[in-house]
Scaffold this motif. Structure first.
Motif, PDB file in Angstrom:
ATOM      1  N   GLY A 212      -7.417  69.505   9.244  1.00  0.00           N
ATOM      2  CA  GLY A 212      -7.601  68.057   9.299  1.00  0.00           C
ATOM      3  C   GLY A 212      -6.318  67.268   9.402  1.00  0.00           C
ATOM      4  O   GLY A 212      -6.318  66.124   9.882  1.00  0.00           O
ATOM      5  N   LEU A 213      -5.202  67.847   8.977  1.00  0.00           N
ATOM      6  CA  LEU A 213      -3.928  67.143   9.085  1.00  0.00           C
ATOM      7  C   LEU A 213      -3.611  66.770  10.527  1.00  0.00           C
ATOM      8  O   LEU A 213      -2.983  65.746  10.799  1.00  0.00           O
ATOM      9  N   SER A 214      -4.042  67.614  11.476  1.00  0.00           N
ATOM     10  CA  SER A 214      -3.725  67.359  12.879  1.00  0.00           C
ATOM     11  C   SER A 214      -4.403  66.092  13.386  1.00  0.00           C
ATOM     12  O   SER A 214      -3.954  65.489  14.365  1.00  0.00           O
ATOM     13  N   ALA A 215      -5.488  65.703  12.742  1.00  0.00           N
ATOM     14  CA  ALA A 215      -6.231  64.505  13.161  1.00  0.00           C
ATOM     15  C   ALA A 215      -5.915  63.307  12.278  1.00  0.00           C
ATOM     16  O   ALA A 215      -6.563  62.265  12.379  1.00  0.00           O
ATOM     17  N   GLY A 216      -4.938  63.451  11.407  1.00  0.00           N
ATOM     18  CA  GLY A 216      -4.560  62.354  10.527  1.00  0.00           C
ATOM     19  C   GLY A 216      -5.293  62.330   9.210  1.00  0.00           C
ATOM     20  O   GLY A 216      -5.158  61.374   8.430  1.00  0.00           O
ATOM     21  N   GLY A 217      -6.076  63.366   8.921  1.00  0.00           N
ATOM     22  CA  GLY A 217      -6.782  63.413   7.648  1.00  0.00           C
ATOM     23  C   GLY A 217      -5.880  63.869   6.514  1.00  0.00           C
ATOM     24  O   GLY A 217      -5.021  64.722   6.708  1.00  0.00           O
ATOM     25  N   ARG A 218      -6.092  63.278   5.344  1.00  0.00           N
ATOM     26  CA  ARG A 218      -5.323  63.708   4.160  1.00  0.00           C
ATOM     27  C   ARG A 218      -6.231  63.881   2.951  1.00  0.00           C
ATOM     28  O   ARG A 218      -5.968  64.698   2.097  1.00  0.00           O
ATOM     29  N   LEU A 219      -7.256  63.070   2.866  1.00  0.00           N
ATOM     30  CA  LEU A 219      -8.259  63.092   1.798  1.00  0.00           C
ATOM     31  C   LEU A 219      -7.689  62.699   0.444  1.00  0.00           C
ATOM     32  O   LEU A 219      -8.236  61.861  -0.259  1.00  0.00           O
ATOM     33  N   PHE A 220      -6.559  63.306   0.043  1.00  0.00           N
ATOM     34  CA  PHE A 220      -5.960  63.017  -1.262  1.00  0.00           C
ATOM     35  C   PHE A 220      -4.827  61.994  -1.090  1.00  0.00           C
ATOM     36  O   PHE A 220      -3.968  62.148  -0.224  1.00  0.00           O
ATOM     37  N   HIS A 221      -4.836  60.988  -1.953  1.00  0.00           N
ATOM     38  CA  HIS A 221      -3.848  59.913  -1.850  1.00  0.00           C
ATOM     39  C   HIS A 221      -3.260  59.645  -3.237  1.00  0.00           C
ATOM     40  O   HIS A 221      -4.000  59.405  -4.189  1.00  0.00           O
ATOM     41  N   ARG A 222      -1.939  59.678  -3.320  1.00  0.00           N
ATOM     42  CA  ARG A 222      -1.265  59.461  -4.598  1.00  0.00           C
ATOM     43  C   ARG A 222      -0.796  58.007  -4.688  1.00  0.00           C
ATOM     44  O   ARG A 222      -0.080  57.515  -3.812  1.00  0.00           O
ATOM     45  N   GLY A 223      -1.200  57.313  -5.735  1.00  0.00           N
ATOM     46  CA  GLY A 223      -0.831  55.917  -5.925  1.00  0.00           C
ATOM     47  C   GLY A 223       0.538  55.747  -6.547  1.00  0.00           C
ATOM     48  O   GLY A 223       1.218  56.718  -6.891  1.00  0.00           O
ATOM     49  N   ASP A 224       0.957  54.499  -6.690  1.00  0.00           N
ATOM     50  CA  ASP A 224       2.261  54.194  -7.288  1.00  0.00           C
ATOM     51  C   ASP A 224       2.350  54.676  -8.734  1.00  0.00           C
ATOM     52  O   ASP A 224       3.446  54.909  -9.250  1.00  0.00           O
ATOM     53  N   ASP A 225       1.201  54.801  -9.385  1.00  0.00           N
ATOM     54  CA  ASP A 225       1.189  55.271 -10.770  1.00  0.00           C
ATOM     55  C   ASP A 225       1.210  56.799 -10.861  1.00  0.00           C
ATOM     56  O   ASP A 225       1.173  57.365 -11.958  1.00  0.00           O
ATOM     57  N   GLY A 226       1.272  57.465  -9.692  1.00  0.00           N
ATOM     58  CA  GLY A 226       1.327  58.918  -9.676  1.00  0.00           C
ATOM     59  C   GLY A 226      -0.026  59.594  -9.698  1.00  0.00           C
ATOM     60  O   GLY A 226      -0.107  60.814  -9.537  1.00  0.00           O
ATOM     61  N   LYS A 227      -1.097  58.831  -9.887  1.00  0.00           N
ATOM     62  CA  LYS A 227      -2.429  59.417  -9.958  1.00  0.00           C
ATOM     63  C   LYS A 227      -3.006  59.617  -8.551  1.00  0.00           C
ATOM     64  O   LYS A 227      -2.747  58.827  -7.644  1.00  0.00           O
ATOM     65  N   VAL A 228      -3.790  60.665  -8.400  1.00  0.00           N
ATOM     66  CA  VAL A 228      -4.361  61.026  -7.105  1.00  0.00           C
ATOM     67  C   VAL A 228      -5.836  60.642  -7.057  1.00  0.00           C
ATOM     68  O   VAL A 228      -6.587  60.906  -8.002  1.00  0.00           O
ATOM     69  N   THR A 229      -6.225  60.006  -5.961  1.00  0.00           N
ATOM     70  CA  THR A 229      -7.627  59.705  -5.720  1.00  0.00           C
ATOM     71  C   THR A 229      -8.012  60.225  -4.336  1.00  0.00           C
ATOM     72  O   THR A 229      -7.158  60.524  -3.509  1.00  0.00           O
ATOM     73  N   ILE A 230      -9.318  60.326  -4.098  1.00  0.00           N
ATOM     74  CA  ILE A 230      -9.840  60.844  -2.834  1.00  0.00           C
ATOM     75  C   ILE A 230     -10.412  59.701  -2.015  1.00  0.00           C
ATOM     76  O   ILE A 230     -11.128  58.839  -2.535  1.00  0.00           O
ATOM     77  N   ASP A 231     -10.077  59.678  -0.731  1.00  0.00           N
ATOM     78  CA  ASP A 231     -10.634  58.698   0.194  1.00  0.00           C
ATOM     79  C   ASP A 231     -10.929  59.405   1.516  1.00  0.00           C
ATOM     80  O   ASP A 231     -10.053  60.070   2.074  1.00  0.00           O
ATOM     81  N   PHE A 232     -12.138  59.291   1.999  1.00  0.00           N
ATOM     82  CA  PHE A 232     -12.575  59.961   3.226  1.00  0.00           C
ATOM     83  C   PHE A 232     -12.424  58.979   4.383  1.00  0.00           C
ATOM     84  O   PHE A 232     -13.240  58.085   4.568  1.00  0.00           O
ATOM     85  N   THR A 233     -11.363  59.133   5.181  1.00  0.00           N
ATOM     86  CA  THR A 233     -11.045  58.207   6.256  1.00  0.00           C
ATOM     87  C   THR A 233     -11.569  58.723   7.593  1.00  0.00           C
ATOM     88  O   THR A 233     -12.137  59.820   7.686  1.00  0.00           O
ATOM     89  N   GLU A 234     -11.335  57.954   8.637  1.00  0.00           N
ATOM     90  CA  GLU A 234     -11.735  58.355   9.988  1.00  0.00           C
ATOM     91  C   GLU A 234     -11.075  59.674  10.382  1.00  0.00           C
ATOM     92  O   GLU A 234     -11.692  60.531  10.999  1.00  0.00           O
ATOM     93  N   GLY A 235      -9.801  59.828  10.015  1.00  0.00           N
ATOM     94  CA  GLY A 235      -9.099  61.077  10.319  1.00  0.00           C
ATOM     95  C   GLY A 235      -9.685  62.270   9.593  1.00  0.00           C
ATOM     96  O   GLY A 235      -9.717  63.386  10.133  1.00  0.00           O
ATOM     97  N   ASP A 236     -10.185  62.051   8.378  1.00  0.00           N
ATOM     98  CA  ASP A 236     -10.785  63.146   7.611  1.00  0.00           C
ATOM     99  C   ASP A 236     -12.102  63.613   8.200  1.00  0.00           C
ATOM    100  O   ASP A 236     -12.547  64.731   7.924  1.00  0.00           O
ATOM    101  N   ALA A 237     -12.723  62.772   9.033  1.00  0.00           N
ATOM    102  CA  ALA A 237     -14.034  63.101   9.589  1.00  0.00           C
ATOM    103  C   ALA A 237     -13.950  63.917  10.868  1.00  0.00           C
ATOM    104  O   ALA A 237     -14.960  64.501  11.287  1.00  0.00           O
ATOM    105  N   VAL A 238     -12.785  63.982  11.517  1.00  0.00           N
ATOM    106  CA  VAL A 238     -12.690  64.603  12.842  1.00  0.00           C
ATOM    107  C   VAL A 238     -13.026  66.090  12.812  1.00  0.00           C
ATOM    108  O   VAL A 238     -13.887  66.565  13.565  1.00  0.00           O
ATOM    109  N   VAL A 239     -12.351  66.853  11.967  1.00  0.00           N
ATOM    110  CA  VAL A 239     -12.562  68.303  11.951  1.00  0.00           C
ATOM    111  C   VAL A 239     -13.964  68.662  11.452  1.00  0.00           C
ATOM    112  O   VAL A 239     -14.683  69.414  12.124  1.00  0.00           O
ATOM    113  N   PRO A 240     -14.390  68.179  10.283  1.00  0.00           N
ATOM    114  CA  PRO A 240     -15.754  68.535   9.868  1.00  0.00           C
ATOM    115  C   PRO A 240     -16.810  68.029  10.846  1.00  0.00           C
ATOM    116  O   PRO A 240     -17.824  68.700  11.071  1.00  0.00           O
ATOM    117  N   GLY A 241     -16.556  66.852  11.475  1.00  0.00           N
ATOM    118  CA  GLY A 241     -17.513  66.338  12.448  1.00  0.00           C
ATOM    119  C   GLY A 241     -17.613  67.225  13.678  1.00  0.00           C
ATOM    120  O   GLY A 241     -18.708  67.443  14.214  1.00  0.00           O
TER     121      GLY A 241
END
Length: 435
Positions: A212-241
């Motif tokens: 998924g990295l090749s399509a711009g997907g990352r899924l995991f995003h680290r905020g300024d506070d150092g905590k990681v959250t998950i966000d399913f973006t357009e890039g994350d949908a390319v490979v599974p789609g």
């Protein structure tokens, strides 16, 4: 912030150390003969790889009579739980072979030694920074990344060439859209009961995220506070789609392989049922050993997005136990194992690519035979896997992501439900590890 050992771990280690002083029977200790004895747990499993590791241990022992290393055989399938048990029991091996995506919980839990001040400059400078990122947690380095493998397409050469489709190269790979169309074209030409692609996705998570990295997907995003959250973006949908549509819309991917491991799909590839199978680079050894006489195959780069053939990897690593009484000597052994000529031996034994820049230049890794040149050409585009430093990733993968992707690929749920599970359920899991 530097990763620190929890107080309870320190107490466990102290008790274990007292027991070892009484019994005198654990690795990493200096015996009455003043010889330092270290235990090296290797996860090598292919014969060539096991032989290479054991030979290097023997060469070290012959040259270092005062620092002797014992080879201990581990197992990839059970290594996480086995290491956790040995850490808690104070009986962990001194030198630990693992994969970088398995290190986060051990590093943050205080089980692994910070190697930042122990690594020799030769080793630090020879391995690219992008590889070191895979073993860096907080301000510390908790493993040495030494072997890596891109995911490639293993293709039936005769089917591919007779179809008339464009054959991709590392310089000009297929886009994900072109890849989908190629598999439709191949399926149409191959006939009933045959498929342009087989996706063995018994373990779907790392395959999906890394490609998924090749399509711009990352899924995991680290905020300024150092905590990681998950966000399913357009890039994350390319490979599974793409995979979903090949299976459930186009009929160009075999539904029967979704529950298979990579090795399970090889008979179908050899028999002409599938034109291509996406596999790790190291599977080439099994193909050489198992393919029937006359079977012609080729190695192709995986599809790529706008940023090129970028994909995530979780390199194999060598770490040192925090409880080891001889961390400096353990690192000296690691440095010996990973000298450029030795790293080439390990890479060839595992049919993988070395992380070291000097080793990667070895002519033996750039031959056309068995696809070595294709893999070497992809080495510069390998990046840390998206979940590399995410605490709680193993639980998220097992309890949330694996069943969600499996159901999506089989057509049991749609993309909206996939997104909901990965994000909502996933963030609940990660939150427990980041309080």
């Amino acid at each position: 912030m530097r990763v620190r050992k929890p107080r309870s771990r320190a107490l466990t280690a102290a008790v274990a150390a007292l027991v070892l002083l009484v019994t005198g029977c654990s690795g990493g200790q200096t015996r009455d003969d003043r010889t330092i004895r270290l235990r090296f747990q290797s996860l090598a499993w292919q014969k060539e790889s096991v032989d290479a590791n054991k030979e290097l241990v023997e060469e070290w022992n012959a040259a270092h009579p005062d620092i002797q290393v014992e080879y201990v055989q581990g197992n990839w399938d059970s290594v996480h739980d086995q290491l956790l048990t040995s850490f808690e029991g104070g009986e962990a091996p001194d030198i630990i072979h693992d994969a970088s995506d398995d290190l986060a919980d051990f590093a943050y839990g205080g089980y692994l030694a910070d190697l930042s001040e122990l690594l020799p400059e030769r080793l630090r400078s020879d391995i690219p920074e992008q590889s070191w990122e895979t073993t860096t947690f907080g301000d510390g380095i908790y493993g040495v990344p030494f072997l890596q493998e891109p995911r490639v397409l293993i293709a039936n050469k005769k089917i591919l060439e007779s179809s008339g489709v464009r054959v991709p190269t590392a310089v000009k790979p297929w886009s994900w859209a072109e890849f989908r169309q190629v598999t439709k074209d191949l399926t149409a030409k191959m006939g009933e009961g045959k498929y342009g692609i087989a996706w063995p996705l018994k373990e779907p998570v790392s395959v999906t995220l890394n490609l998924g990295l090749s399509a711009g997907g990352r899924l995991f995003h680290r905020g300024d506070d150092g905590k990681v959250t998950i966000d399913f973006t357009e890039g994350d949908a390319v490979v599974p789609g793409t995979i979903h549509d090949q299976v459930d819309v186009d009929g160009s991917a075999s539904r029967g392989t979704l529950g298979m491991g990579g090795s399970d799909s090889l008979p179908g590839l050899f028999g002409g049922k599938y034109a291509m199978v996406p596999l790790g680079f190291s599977y080439r050894q099994q193909i050489v050993q198992q393919a029937p006489e006359g079977f012609e195959w080729t190695v192709l780069p995986a599809p790529a997005g706008p940023g090129g053939p970028v994909q995530g990897v979780s390199p194999q690593t060598l770490s040192v136990s925090e409880d080891s009484a001889h961390q400096k000597e353990a690192v000296q052994f690691i440095d010996f194992m990973l000298r450029p000529p030795n790293m080439v031996r390990l890479a060839k034994g595992d049919w993988m690519l070395p992380t070291g820049m000097r080793a990667l230049k070895d002519p033996a890794l750039h031959t056309q035979k068995d696809g070595w040149a294709t893999g070497a050409a992809l080495a510069g585009d390998l990046r840390p896997a998206p979940a590399q430093s995410v605490r709680g990733y193993p639980e998220w993968k097992d309890k949330v992501a694996t069943p969600a992707y499996q159901e999506y690929y089989s057509g049991a749920i749609d993309e909206d439900e996939l997104r909901k599970r990965l994000v909502e359920d996933g963030n609940l899991v990660l939150a427990r590890y980041q309080r």
